[in-house]
Design a protein around this motif. Structure first.
Motif, PDB file in Angstrom:
ATOM      1  N   GLU A 108      -7.532  -0.269   9.838  1.00  0.00           N
ATOM      2  CA  GLU A 108      -6.745  -0.786   8.713  1.00  0.00           C
ATOM      3  C   GLU A 108      -7.511  -0.675   7.401  1.00  0.00           C
ATOM      4  O   GLU A 108      -6.950  -0.281   6.360  1.00  0.00           O
ATOM      5  CB  GLU A 108      -6.367  -2.245   8.967  1.00  0.00           C
ATOM      6  CG  GLU A 108      -5.560  -2.866   7.836  1.00  0.00           C
ATOM      7  CD  GLU A 108      -5.324  -4.353   8.032  1.00  0.00           C
ATOM      8  OE1 GLU A 108      -4.851  -5.002   7.074  1.00  0.00           O
ATOM      9  OE2 GLU A 108      -5.623  -4.861   9.133  1.00  0.00           O
TER      10      GLU A 108
ATOM     11  N   ARG B  79      -6.365   1.651   4.224  1.00  0.00           N
ATOM     12  CA  ARG B  79      -6.156   1.049   2.906  1.00  0.00           C
ATOM     13  C   ARG B  79      -6.831   1.862   1.804  1.00  0.00           C
ATOM     14  O   ARG B  79      -6.404   1.852   0.650  1.00  0.00           O
ATOM     15  CB  ARG B  79      -6.708  -0.378   2.931  1.00  0.00           C
ATOM     16  CG  ARG B  79      -6.228  -1.283   1.799  1.00  0.00           C
ATOM     17  CD  ARG B  79      -6.900  -2.639   1.904  1.00  0.00           C
ATOM     18  NE  ARG B  79      -6.657  -3.296   3.184  1.00  0.00           N
ATOM     19  CZ  ARG B  79      -7.323  -4.371   3.597  1.00  0.00           C
ATOM     20  NH1 ARG B  79      -8.299  -4.878   2.838  1.00  0.00           N
ATOM     21  NH2 ARG B  79      -7.034  -4.915   4.769  1.00  0.00           N
ATOM     22  N   HIS B  80      -7.893   2.563   2.158  1.00  0.00           N
ATOM     23  CA  HIS B  80      -8.636   3.370   1.177  1.00  0.00           C
ATOM     24  C   HIS B  80      -8.364   4.866   1.334  1.00  0.00           C
ATOM     25  O   HIS B  80      -9.076   5.691   0.752  1.00  0.00           O
ATOM     26  CB  HIS B  80     -10.136   3.086   1.309  1.00  0.00           C
ATOM     27  CG  HIS B  80     -10.527   1.714   0.845  1.00  0.00           C
ATOM     28  ND1 HIS B  80     -10.330   0.580   1.620  1.00  0.00           N
ATOM     29  CD2 HIS B  80     -11.083   1.293  -0.314  1.00  0.00           C
ATOM     30  CE1 HIS B  80     -10.763  -0.476   0.956  1.00  0.00           C
ATOM     31  NE2 HIS B  80     -11.218  -0.077  -0.215  1.00  0.00           N
TER      32      HIS B  80
END
Length: 324
Positions: free
Chosen positions: A255, A259-260
């Motif tokens: 996750e 997200r990046h």
């Protein structure tokens, strides 16, 4: 202690020199290119230059971090690697013996452990690499000359008693990988903290620990890399589906990476085990893969350096290294 530091204008040197000074040592830096921590410009392939520097500065110990590296293969012929990495190391060792030094620390490389087969990742499982890995079959002139220099350290220790610690350091360079372009550089560096990278700060701290421990240990070859979270029994799964193994150890990693817009490694072909260095020298690395994830969680600065335009001192000092 009056310490001679070779490669003082390089990436390791510019971090190690101030740490040595802060630890109470008087540091003389030598390199082929000028730098903030370099007092003497010259090549270690020149024995008279080495002898003069050791004598003029009253040197008591040597940390030999200077060398031609893998990217230099495209810049210099094999003979230059022999002159600098082999003859240069011998010159420093003999100067240390002549001056009656009690310790010598040599910066080697994990690269010399990577044969063509390991580089090709042809095995069904990741290769677990520690100081006991054999046979050693370096795949390029860089590894060949570094292995020869390691053996010089061993031979000089056996013949003279000079305490020599050899540190096979993993990756800590700031520039882009010279062969890999996927994933992007910072993502790649973060992934490598799982199995084959450390920060330059930890590399510098490791050298200071080796300088302090060398007389007690006498001789040793140590792999130096951020501690891996993996175990030997993970090797087959790491080759087949590394991302799942990472998620087992770090459940929120997928996750955080998503997200990046980063990707976890799909396959890992080799793992470096630095536990012997930690055990024998009582050393603890400050940055590992957990620290990367901590930065991603908090939105803080990544705990490693990235500089795509980092200039190698070997480029500026090319005329001192080799002339056609």
């Amino acid at each position: 202690m009056r310490v001679l530091l070779t490669g003082s204008s390089g990436w390791l040197g510019r971090h190690l020199a101030p740490m040595l000074t802060a630890s109470g040592h008087n540091v003389t830096g030598i390199d082929v290119a000028p730098g903030a921590h370099t007092q003497e410009i010259g090549t270690i392939a020149d024995r008279s230059f080495v002898d003069r520097v050791v004598s003029d500065h009253g040197i008591e110990a040597i940390i030999h971090g200077g060398a031609l590296h893998k990217p230099d293969i495209a810049r210099f012929p094999r003979k230059a690697f022999i002159d600098v990495n082999v003859t240069g190391t011998l010159n420093l060792l003999e100067a240390a013996v002549a001056a009656g030094h009690s310790r010598f620390v040599f910066t080697s490389t994990t690269s010399l452990m990577i044969s063509k087969a390991i580089r090709a990742e042809a095995s069904d499982a990741a290769v677990w690499l520690d100081e006991h890995h054999t046979p050693l079959a370096p795949r390029n002139i860089y590894g060949v000359t570094k292995l020869a220099a390691e053996n010089l350290c061993r031979e000089v220790h056996q013949q003279t008693g000079l305490a020599c610690l050899v540190l096979r350091t993993s990756r800590f360079f700031p520039e882009d990988d010279d062969t890999l372009t996927d994933p992007p550089p910072e993502n790649l560096k973060a992934n490598e903290f799982l199995n084959r990278r450390m920060t330059v700060e930890d590399a510098a701290r490791a050298h200071i620990a080796a300088l302090e421990k060398a007389p007690e240990l006498g001789f040793g070859v140590y792999l130096v890399s951020a501690p891996t979270p993996f175990q030997r029994e993970d090797c087959a799964a790491l080759k087949e589906d590394a991302a799942s193994v990472v998620a087992r150890y770090f459940p929120d990693a997928p996750e955080l990476y998503a997200r990046h817009d980063w990707t976890l490694p799909s396959s890992i072909g080799r793992v470096y085990d630095a536990s012997a260095f930690e055990r024998d020298l009582g050393f603890r690395f400050q940055t590992d893969f957990s620290a990367i994830l901590d930065a991603l969680r908090s939105g803080g600065e990544l705990p490693f350096a990235h500089d795509a335009g980092y200039p190698s001192p070997s480029v500026e000092g090319a005329d001192l290294i080799w002339r056609d």
